[in-house]
Design a protein around this motif. Structure first.
Motif, mmCIF file in Angstrom:
data_model
loop_
_atom_site.group_PDB
_atom_site.id
_atom_site.type_symbol
_atom_site.label_atom_id
_atom_site.label_comp_id
_atom_site.label_asym_id
_atom_site.label_seq_id
_atom_site.Cartn_x
_atom_site.Cartn_y
_atom_site.Cartn_z
ATOM 1 N N THR A 1 0.828 -1.202 0.000
ATOM 2 C CA THR A 1 0.000 0.000 0.000
ATOM 3 C C THR A 1 0.864 1.254 0.000
ATOM 4 O O THR A 1 0.610 2.207 -0.763
ATOM 5 C CB THR A 1 -0.931 -0.003 1.231
ATOM 6 N N TRP B 1 2.316 1.869 -3.427
ATOM 7 C CA TRP B 1 1.382 2.535 -4.347
ATOM 8 C C TRP B 1 1.325 4.023 -4.044
ATOM 9 O O TRP B 1 1.292 4.847 -4.959
ATOM 10 C CB TRP B 1 -0.014 1.926 -4.262
ATOM 11 N N TRP B 2 1.290 4.389 -2.769
ATOM 12 C CA TRP B 2 1.245 5.801 -2.406
ATOM 13 C C TRP B 2 2.494 6.528 -2.875
ATOM 14 O O TRP B 2 2.412 7.647 -3.371
ATOM 15 C CB TRP B 2 1.110 5.967 -0.900
ATOM 16 N N ASN C 1 -0.096 6.888 -6.671
ATOM 17 C CA ASN C 1 -1.411 6.281 -6.891
ATOM 18 C C ASN C 1 -2.059 5.953 -5.548
ATOM 19 O O ASN C 1 -2.240 4.786 -5.192
ATOM 20 C CB ASN C 1 -1.284 5.004 -7.729
ATOM 21 N N ALA C 2 -2.403 7.009 -4.818
ATOM 22 C CA ALA C 2 -2.919 6.815 -3.457
ATOM 23 C C ALA C 2 -4.226 6.035 -3.450
ATOM 24 O O ALA C 2 -4.450 5.198 -2.569
ATOM 25 C CB ALA C 2 -3.106 8.166 -2.780
ATOM 26 N N TRP C 3 -5.103 6.288 -4.422
ATOM 27 C CA TRP C 3 -6.400 5.607 -4.420
ATOM 28 C C TRP C 3 -6.255 4.113 -4.709
ATOM 29 O O TRP C 3 -6.997 3.292 -4.156
ATOM 30 C CB TRP C 3 -7.361 6.253 -5.407
ATOM 31 N N ILE C 4 -5.311 3.762 -5.554
ATOM 32 C CA ILE C 4 -5.055 2.337 -5.788
ATOM 33 C C ILE C 4 -4.518 1.705 -4.513
ATOM 34 O O ILE C 4 -4.909 0.590 -4.139
ATOM 35 C CB ILE C 4 -4.072 2.139 -6.966
ATOM 36 N N VAL D 1 -5.079 2.707 -1.390
ATOM 37 C CA VAL D 1 -6.170 2.594 -0.413
ATOM 38 C C VAL D 1 -7.088 1.429 -0.770
ATOM 39 O O VAL D 1 -7.458 0.627 0.100
ATOM 40 C CB VAL D 1 -6.955 3.921 -0.331
ATOM 41 N N ALA D 2 -7.441 1.312 -2.043
ATOM 42 C CA ALA D 2 -8.326 0.219 -2.467
ATOM 43 C C ALA D 2 -7.659 -1.127 -2.228
ATOM 44 O O ALA D 2 -8.291 -2.065 -1.708
ATOM 45 C CB ALA D 2 -8.691 0.379 -3.941
#
Length: 130
Positions: A98, A101-102, A106-109, A111-112
């Motif tokens: 996670t 990704w941040w 790509n923070a939303w990816i 988080v998802a």
């Protein structure tokens, strides 16, 4: 005298030796999350570092995660640890993916992925404890 019948609980049937319980949808989602976490760490290592270090980070980051997973979390783990230690190691791998990704923007990816991975891990872990 009571009208309630005398019933004793029966433990669930164990699979025959050499076999295991059939896979469920939760097991498949957890497996996909594991593979995505390792792939995310490889992607992060190869794309976020300059040339000579990207090869080292792209190979070392998923290798360390796979090593931790094999030692503590996998169904045939090398070390039999307490279920909470197992959960911490699993959470560490998911959190590192996670954060990767941040850091790639790509923070939303991230988080998802974190929500799906932790949810699948909690459900699978609770099934293992029961």
């Amino acid at each position: 005298m009571s009208d309630t019948p005398n019933v004793t609980p029966v433990p669930p049937a164990e699979p025959a030796p050499g076999t295991r319980a059939p896979l469920s949808a939760v097991d498949l989602v957890a497996f996909v999350c594991e593979i995505l976490a390792f792939g995310t760490l490889a992607l992060w290592g190869f794309t976020m570092w300059p040339f000579p270090w990207n090869i080292v980070a792209g190979i070392a980051a998923p290798a360390v995660a796979i090593l931790l997973w094999a030692l503590f979390v996998s169904p045939r783990a090398v070390f039999a640890v307490h279920p909470f230690v197992r959960a911490i190691v699993e959470l560490l791998v998911y959190a590192s993916a996670t954060i990767a990704w941040w850091s790639m923007g790509n923070a939303w990816i991230g988080v998802a992925f974190g929500v799906v991975a932790v949810t699948a891990g909690v459900i699978a872990g609770r099934r293992r404890l029961s």
